[in-house]
Design a protein around this motif. Structure first.
Motif, PDB file in Angstrom:
ATOM      1  N   SER A  82      -4.446 -33.164   5.739  1.00  0.00           N
ATOM      2  CA  SER A  82      -5.443 -33.578   4.752  1.00  0.00           C
ATOM      3  C   SER A  82      -6.019 -32.343   4.084  1.00  0.00           C
ATOM      4  CB  SER A  82      -6.568 -34.363   5.429  1.00  0.00           C
ATOM      5  OG  SER A  82      -6.069 -35.548   5.995  1.00  0.00           O
ATOM      6  N   GLU A  83      -6.450 -32.537   2.861  1.00  0.00           N
ATOM      7  CA  GLU A  83      -7.060 -31.430   2.118  1.00  0.00           C
ATOM      8  C   GLU A  83      -8.207 -30.831   2.919  1.00  0.00           C
ATOM      9  OE1 GLU A  83      -8.247 -32.665  -1.803  1.00  0.00           O
ATOM     10  OE2 GLU A  83      -7.481 -30.815  -2.664  1.00  0.00           O
ATOM     11  N   GLU A  84      -8.307 -29.504   2.877  1.00  0.00           N
ATOM     12  CA  GLU A  84      -9.322 -28.703   3.565  1.00  0.00           C
ATOM     13  C   GLU A  84      -9.048 -28.530   5.054  1.00  0.00           C
ATOM     14  OE1 GLU A  84     -13.236 -30.044   2.677  1.00  0.00           O
ATOM     15  OE2 GLU A  84     -13.005 -29.809   0.521  1.00  0.00           O
ATOM     16  N   ALA A  85      -7.936 -29.039   5.544  1.00  0.00           N
ATOM     17  CA  ALA A  85      -7.583 -28.815   6.950  1.00  0.00           C
ATOM     18  C   ALA A  85      -7.082 -27.395   7.143  1.00  0.00           C
ATOM     19  CB  ALA A  85      -6.525 -29.826   7.391  1.00  0.00           C
ATOM     20  N   PHE A  86      -7.034 -26.975   8.426  1.00  0.00           N
ATOM     21  CA  PHE A  86      -6.530 -25.654   8.787  1.00  0.00           C
ATOM     22  C   PHE A  86      -5.016 -25.731   8.978  1.00  0.00           C
ATOM     23  CE2 PHE A  86      -7.119 -21.402  10.349  1.00  0.00           C
ATOM     24  CZ  PHE A  86      -6.092 -21.201  11.247  1.00  0.00           C
ATOM     25  N   LEU A  87      -4.332 -24.711   8.464  1.00  0.00           N
ATOM     26  CA  LEU A  87      -2.869 -24.675   8.544  1.00  0.00           C
ATOM     27  C   LEU A  87      -2.402 -23.521   9.414  1.00  0.00           C
ATOM     28  CD1 LEU A  87       0.057 -25.384   7.490  1.00  0.00           C
ATOM     29  CD2 LEU A  87      -0.394 -23.677   5.702  1.00  0.00           C
ATOM     30  N   THR A  88      -1.461 -23.817  10.292  1.00  0.00           N
ATOM     31  CA  THR A  88      -0.700 -22.786  10.981  1.00  0.00           C
ATOM     32  C   THR A  88       0.765 -23.170  10.954  1.00  0.00           C
ATOM     33  OG1 THR A  88      -2.499 -22.280  12.536  1.00  0.00           O
ATOM     34  CG2 THR A  88      -0.300 -21.564  13.147  1.00  0.00           C
ATOM     35  N   ILE A  89       1.603 -22.241  10.539  1.00  0.00           N
ATOM     36  CA  ILE A  89       3.057 -22.416  10.631  1.00  0.00           C
ATOM     37  C   ILE A  89       3.564 -21.246  11.462  1.00  0.00           C
ATOM     38  CG2 ILE A  89       5.255 -22.584   9.432  1.00  0.00           C
ATOM     39  CD1 ILE A  89       3.774 -23.609   6.988  1.00  0.00           C
ATOM     40  N   ASN A  90       4.182 -21.586  12.577  1.00  0.00           N
ATOM     41  CA  ASN A  90       4.628 -20.546  13.503  1.00  0.00           C
ATOM     42  C   ASN A  90       5.950 -19.925  13.083  1.00  0.00           C
ATOM     43  OD1 ASN A  90       2.398 -20.934  15.122  1.00  0.00           O
ATOM     44  ND2 ASN A  90       3.432 -22.362  16.487  1.00  0.00           N
ATOM     45  N   VAL A 136      -6.533 -25.911   3.302  1.00  0.00           N
ATOM     46  CA  VAL A 136      -5.410 -26.137   2.381  1.00  0.00           C
ATOM     47  C   VAL A 136      -5.816 -27.056   1.238  1.00  0.00           C
ATOM     48  CG1 VAL A 136      -3.627 -25.693   4.108  1.00  0.00           C
ATOM     49  CG2 VAL A 136      -4.523 -28.027   3.830  1.00  0.00           C
ATOM     50  N   GLN A 137      -5.088 -26.901   0.141  1.00  0.00           N
ATOM     51  CA  GLN A 137      -5.300 -27.721  -1.049  1.00  0.00           C
ATOM     52  C   GLN A 137      -4.018 -28.489  -1.351  1.00  0.00           C
ATOM     53  OE1 GLN A 137      -8.454 -27.707  -2.322  1.00  0.00           O
ATOM     54  NE2 GLN A 137      -8.810 -26.351  -0.567  1.00  0.00           N
ATOM     55  N   VAL A 138      -4.163 -29.505  -2.162  1.00  0.00           N
ATOM     56  CA  VAL A 138      -2.985 -30.298  -2.555  1.00  0.00           C
ATOM     57  C   VAL A 138      -1.931 -29.403  -3.198  1.00  0.00           C
ATOM     58  CG1 VAL A 138      -2.170 -32.139  -4.059  1.00  0.00           C
ATOM     59  CG2 VAL A 138      -4.293 -32.441  -2.774  1.00  0.00           C
ATOM     60  N   SER A 139      -2.386 -28.422  -3.954  1.00  0.00           N
ATOM     61  CA  SER A 139      -1.467 -27.520  -4.654  1.00  0.00           C
ATOM     62  C   SER A 139      -0.683 -26.614  -3.707  1.00  0.00           C
ATOM     63  CB  SER A 139      -2.235 -26.638  -5.643  1.00  0.00           C
ATOM     64  OG  SER A 139      -3.246 -25.917  -4.975  1.00  0.00           O
ATOM     65  N   ASP A 140      -1.031 -26.588  -2.431  1.00  0.00           N
ATOM     66  CA  ASP A 140      -0.280 -25.802  -1.449  1.00  0.00           C
ATOM     67  C   ASP A 140       0.958 -26.540  -0.943  1.00  0.00           C
ATOM     68  OD1 ASP A 140      -3.401 -24.653  -0.015  1.00  0.00           O
ATOM     69  OD2 ASP A 140      -2.114 -23.667  -1.499  1.00  0.00           O
ATOM     70  N   SER A 141       1.134 -27.767  -1.345  1.00  0.00           N
ATOM     71  CA  SER A 141       2.297 -28.538  -0.918  1.00  0.00           C
ATOM     72  C   SER A 141       3.567 -27.852  -1.407  1.00  0.00           C
ATOM     73  CB  SER A 141       2.229 -29.960  -1.477  1.00  0.00           C
ATOM     74  OG  SER A 141       1.095 -30.640  -0.963  1.00  0.00           O
ATOM     75  N   ALA A 142       4.423 -27.486  -0.486  1.00  0.00           N
ATOM     76  CA  ALA A 142       5.622 -26.711  -0.802  1.00  0.00           C
ATOM     77  C   ALA A 142       6.413 -26.528   0.494  1.00  0.00           C
ATOM     78  CB  ALA A 142       5.246 -25.345  -1.385  1.00  0.00           C
ATOM     79  N   VAL A 143       7.510 -25.781   0.377  1.00  0.00           N
ATOM     80  CA  VAL A 143       8.271 -25.392   1.564  1.00  0.00           C
ATOM     81  C   VAL A 143       8.037 -23.898   1.797  1.00  0.00           C
ATOM     82  CG1 VAL A 143      10.522 -25.274   2.669  1.00  0.00           C
ATOM     83  CG2 VAL A 143      10.012 -27.152   1.103  1.00  0.00           C
ATOM     84  N   TYR A 144       7.753 -23.542   3.028  1.00  0.00           N
ATOM     85  CA  TYR A 144       7.427 -22.168   3.388  1.00  0.00           C
ATOM     86  C   TYR A 144       8.531 -21.594   4.265  1.00  0.00           C
ATOM     87  CZ  TYR A 144       2.903 -23.194   1.434  1.00  0.00           C
ATOM     88  OH  TYR A 144       1.894 -23.528   0.556  1.00  0.00           O
ATOM     89  N   PHE A 145       8.979 -20.382   3.899  1.00  0.00           N
ATOM     90  CA  PHE A 145      10.064 -19.719   4.620  1.00  0.00           C
ATOM     91  C   PHE A 145       9.567 -18.398   5.192  1.00  0.00           C
ATOM     92  CE2 PHE A 145      13.689 -22.303   3.464  1.00  0.00           C
ATOM     93  CZ  PHE A 145      13.301 -22.886   2.268  1.00  0.00           C
ATOM     94  N   CYS A 146       9.805 -18.217   6.471  1.00  0.00           N
ATOM     95  CA  CYS A 146       9.579 -16.932   7.104  1.00  0.00           C
ATOM     96  C   CYS A 146      10.868 -16.114   6.962  1.00  0.00           C
ATOM     97  CB  CYS A 146       9.247 -17.149   8.579  1.00  0.00           C
ATOM     98  SG  CYS A 146       8.786 -15.671   9.488  1.00  0.00           S
ATOM     99  N   ALA A 147      10.747 -14.822   6.755  1.00  0.00           N
ATOM    100  CA  ALA A 147      11.933 -13.992   6.565  1.00  0.00           C
ATOM    101  C   ALA A 147      11.728 -12.612   7.163  1.00  0.00           C
ATOM    102  CB  ALA A 147      12.277 -13.871   5.075  1.00  0.00           C
ATOM    103  N   LEU A 148      12.839 -11.984   7.456  1.00  0.00           N
ATOM    104  CA  LEU A 148      12.846 -10.663   8.089  1.00  0.00           C
ATOM    105  C   LEU A 148      13.819  -9.775   7.349  1.00  0.00           C
ATOM    106  CD1 LEU A 148      13.423 -10.187  11.914  1.00  0.00           C
ATOM    107  CD2 LEU A 148      14.919  -9.108  10.294  1.00  0.00           C
ATOM    108  N   SER A 149      13.402  -8.545   7.132  1.00  0.00           N
ATOM    109  CA  SER A 149      14.310  -7.537   6.584  1.00  0.00           C
ATOM    110  C   SER A 149      14.526  -6.507   7.668  1.00  0.00           C
ATOM    111  CB  SER A 149      13.703  -6.889   5.349  1.00  0.00           C
ATOM    112  OG  SER A 149      14.506  -5.799   4.916  1.00  0.00           O
ATOM    113  N   GLY A 150      15.751  -6.503   8.180  1.00  0.00           N
ATOM    114  CA  GLY A 150      16.017  -5.655   9.332  1.00  0.00           C
ATOM    115  C   GLY A 150      16.922  -4.488   9.020  1.00  0.00           C
ATOM    116  N   SER A 151      17.647  -4.099  10.035  1.00  0.00           N
ATOM    117  CA  SER A 151      18.529  -2.949   9.891  1.00  0.00           C
ATOM    118  C   SER A 151      19.628  -3.263   8.885  1.00  0.00           C
ATOM    119  CB  SER A 151      19.150  -2.605  11.245  1.00  0.00           C
ATOM    120  OG  SER A 151      19.853  -3.720  11.758  1.00  0.00           O
ATOM    121  N   GLY A 152      20.044  -2.285   8.152  1.00  0.00           N
ATOM    122  CA  GLY A 152      21.092  -2.488   7.165  1.00  0.00           C
ATOM    123  C   GLY A 152      20.625  -3.233   5.942  1.00  0.00           C
ATOM    124  N   ASN A 153      19.309  -3.362   5.774  1.00  0.00           N
ATOM    125  CA  ASN A 153      18.747  -4.025   4.588  1.00  0.00           C
ATOM    126  C   ASN A 153      19.192  -5.477   4.481  1.00  0.00           C
ATOM    127  OD1 ASN A 153      17.097  -3.905   2.280  1.00  0.00           O
ATOM    128  ND2 ASN A 153      18.879  -3.708   0.960  1.00  0.00           N
TER     129      ASN A 153
END
Lengths: 111, 115
Positions: free
Chosen positions: A14-22, A80-97
């Motif tokens: 719901s709007e104004e709730a706290f978000l955590t994505i692990n 959170v707001q309604v406008s935050d609705s989306a897909v979230y991606f975690c990413a890593l840049s490691g050795s060898g770029n």
């Protein structure tokens, strides 16, 4: 090899709730960590990043702290707001770029 | 500063037909990536260029996919012939190595539907 594991979705809040994505990672050396966001019909946009341990990335009310001891980079937002609705991606840049992406977490915020 | 530009945005083709996607990276970015993103999945690397050299093409299905970056700037990704399973979003990204924490910047993607 290097990899990223992120929380599976979908997540509905719901709007104004706290978000955590692990997000946890496996890497040799000292990777840089990123969160990207993808709105419907668009490409991925950089949301925030951290390049070394204990760094905190922040943008648009979102925050994530690079925790080497727990190999984590969890994404948080206090209200959170309604406008935050989306897909979230975690990413890593490691050795060898090489970049490694998680599978994405879909967030829907309802009014 | 202009971002990564891709074209076409959308393409619908019949199976066995060829298709090509074009990418213009951010000016000065020497590294260029092509990713494929299937519905509900994260991006998967197809090929990475450092200037005009393909330094990582291990995930590119070379029987039907080809790519080029002749002058180290623009790049083209081609599929010939296309199969139903190639329906996906093809994302181009660029990077200025050693700069801005190695951030990569994505274009809006080329959405391919094979029917």
């Amino acid at each position: 090899g290097d990899s990223v594991t992120q929380m599976e979705g979908p997540v509905t809040l719901s709007e104004e709730a706290f978000l955590t994505i692990n997000c946890t990672y496996t890497a040799t050396g000292y990777p840089s960590l990123f969160w990207y966001v993808q709105y419907p019909g668009e490409g991925l946009q950089l949301l925030l990043k951290a390049t070394k341990a204990d760094d905190k990335g922040s943008n648009k009310g979102f925050e994530a702290t690079y925790r080497k001891e727990t190999t984590s980079f969890h994404l948080e937002k206090g209200s959170v707001q309604v406008s935050d609705s989306a897909v979230y991606f975690c990413a890593l840049s490691g050795s060898g770029n090489q970049f490694y992406f998680g599978t994405g977490t879909s967030l829907t915020v309802i009014p | 500063e202009a971002g990564v530009v891709q074209s076409p945005r959308y393409k619908i083709i019949e199976k066995k037909q060829p298709v090509a996607f074009w990418c213009n990276p951010i000016s000065g970015h020497n590294t260029l990536y092509w990713y494929r993103q299937n519905l509900g999945q994260g991006p998967e690397l197809l090929i990475r260029y450092e200037n005009e050299e393909a330094v990582d093409d291990s995930q590119l299905p070379k029987d039907r996919f080809s790519a080029e970056r002749l002058k180290g700037v623009d790049s083209t990704l081609k599929i010939q012939p296309a199969e139903l399973g190639d329906s996906a979003v093809y994302l181009c990204a660029s990077q200025h190595r050693g700069h801005s924490g190695n951030t990569i910047y994505f274009g809006e993607g080329s959405w391919l539907t094979v029917v």
